[in-house]
Scaffold this active site. Structure first.
Site, short mmCIF file in Angstrom:
data_model
loop_
_atom_site.label_atom_id
_atom_site.label_comp_id
_atom_site.label_asym_id
_atom_site.label_seq_id
_atom_site.Cartn_x
_atom_site.Cartn_y
_atom_site.Cartn_z
N LYS A 292 0.84 -1.21 0.00
CA LYS A 292 0.00 0.00 0.00
C LYS A 292 0.87 1.24 0.00
O LYS A 292 0.62 2.18 -0.76
CB LYS A 292 -0.93 0.00 1.23
CG LYS A 292 -2.13 -0.89 1.06
CD LYS A 292 -2.89 -1.08 2.36
CE LYS A 292 -3.98 -2.13 2.16
NZ LYS A 292 -4.54 -2.66 3.40
N GLN B 145 -4.93 -1.42 9.59
CA GLN B 145 -4.84 -2.76 8.99
C GLN B 145 -5.47 -3.80 9.92
O GLN B 145 -5.10 -3.90 11.08
CB GLN B 145 -3.36 -3.10 8.72
CG GLN B 145 -3.15 -4.42 8.01
CD GLN B 145 -3.71 -4.44 6.60
OE1 GLN B 145 -3.52 -3.51 5.82
NE2 GLN B 145 -4.43 -5.49 6.26
N ASP C 122 -11.30 3.32 4.15
CA ASP C 122 -11.73 1.92 4.04
C ASP C 122 -13.26 1.84 3.95
O ASP C 122 -13.80 0.78 3.62
CB ASP C 122 -11.26 1.14 5.28
CG ASP C 122 -10.23 0.09 4.94
OD1 ASP C 122 -10.10 -0.25 3.75
OD2 ASP C 122 -9.55 -0.38 5.87
#
Ligand code: NDP
Length: 295
Positions: A53, A97, A120
């Protein structure tokens, strides 16, 4: 094999190219979007994702802020870091995460993220905005599924879509997005009766189950588009003892004989997730400053 293979690598690269172009436009206005990624612990798969990422964020011309906390970091420490990132003007997107270590309440941490920086799209505020048809930050993998489906059928309206799986991070948001595209949506799950028959009604079948190759070829309507979200690691003895390979939730070889178009695993939905994360970061950077999204 008769189905068209939907190339997620190519689609992901195309989207990342568009994001990089948007970032160049924003740079001309003095804005460089920034994405902060929080990693707690040493989970090897998570470390690889985070590294990937960060690299792709920088490649797209954005700023990447990596925050690594030890596995024994307390919930209070993680929450304090999230609050610090909420207040940091250079940070447009925050990604924590998952999975977090068991002693940390993931729901509490996700709830602490400023919804305007929730790239997200997991915050209940963004889930609610999506469900009520308003502008939201949309979860990345579901958004990737829609982009892939539209690469085959630019207009999805009127299609019978069946989503197998009802998780908050994949199944439900995929279903909401398909509804927003004016599909007739069925959400199937572990209690669904006669799942093969339900799947056979789908013009567009999205599998997000987490069970290797569960969806067989004869569950697929001839000519249907199949989007396989599943990522399952299974033994691969033919490659040597202890070797493994990745398979989806769909029995690919069988389904590809029947479907009109299908995503492979790997190389389908997977590469779209990071591309959509970068896209969401640009969207968040623009929304926070009242700018039009140049995408
Ligand atoms: P979850 O385990 O949270 O949800 C799985 C869903 O599948 C549940 O709704 C469950 O139903 C349903 N299900 C399980 N067994 C059956 C069955 N036998 N018949 C019908 N439905 C069933 O998984 P996620 O949504 O998080 O992930 C799904 C898959 O997608 C996984 O393989 C995961 O690795 C992959 N994934 C891939 C990503 C990517 O980037 N490509 C990102 C995220 C996930 P019920 O609710 O009734 O229990």
């Amino acid at each position: 094999m008769s189905a068209t293979i939907i190339d997620g690598n190519a689609q992901g690269e195309k989207l990342r190219g568009k994001v990089a172009e948007a970032v160049r436009v924003l740079a001309g206005q003095g804005v460089t979007p920034g994405l902060a990624v929080v990693l707690v612990g040493e989970d090897p798969a998570s470390r690889v994702y985070v590294r990937n990422k960060s690299a792709k964020t920088v490649e797209a011309g954005m700023r990447s802020f990596d925050h690594k906390l030890p596995a024994d970091a307390s919930e209070a420490e993680v929450l304090a870091l999230v609050r610090q990132l909420n207040a940091d003007e250079a940070v447009d997107g925050i990604l924590v995460q998952l999975p977090l270590p068991a002693h940390i309440d993931s729901a509490k941490v996700l709830l602490a993220i400023d919804p305007a920086k929730d790239v997200d799209g997991f915050h209940p505020v963004n889930a609610g905005l999506l469900a009520t048809g308003q502008q939201a930050l949309v979860p990345c993998t579901p958004l990737g599924c829609i982009i892939l489906a539209k690469s085959v059928h630019p207009d999805l309206s009127g299609m019978n879509a069946v989503v197998v799986g009802r998780s908050n991070i994949v199944g439900k948001p995929v279903a909401q997005l398909l509804l927003a595209e004016s599909c007739t949506v069925t959400i199937a799950h572990s209690r669904t009766r006669d799942l093969p028959e339900v799947c056979r009604r789908a013009d567009l079948l999205v599998a997000a189950v987490g069970r290797p190759e569960m969806i067989r070829g004869d569950w697929v309507k001839p000519g249907a588009t199949v989007i396989d979200v599943g990522i399952n690691r299974v033994p691969n003895p033919s490659a040597g003892e202890g070797k493994t390979r990745l398979v989806g939730d769909v029995a690919f070889a069988e389904a590809a004989e029947v479907a009109g178009a299908i995503t492979p695993v790997p190389g389908g939905v997977g590469p779209m997730t990071i591309a959509c994360l970068l896209r969401n970061t640009v969207q968040a950077a623009c929304a926070r400053r009242g700018l039009k999204v140049p995408l």
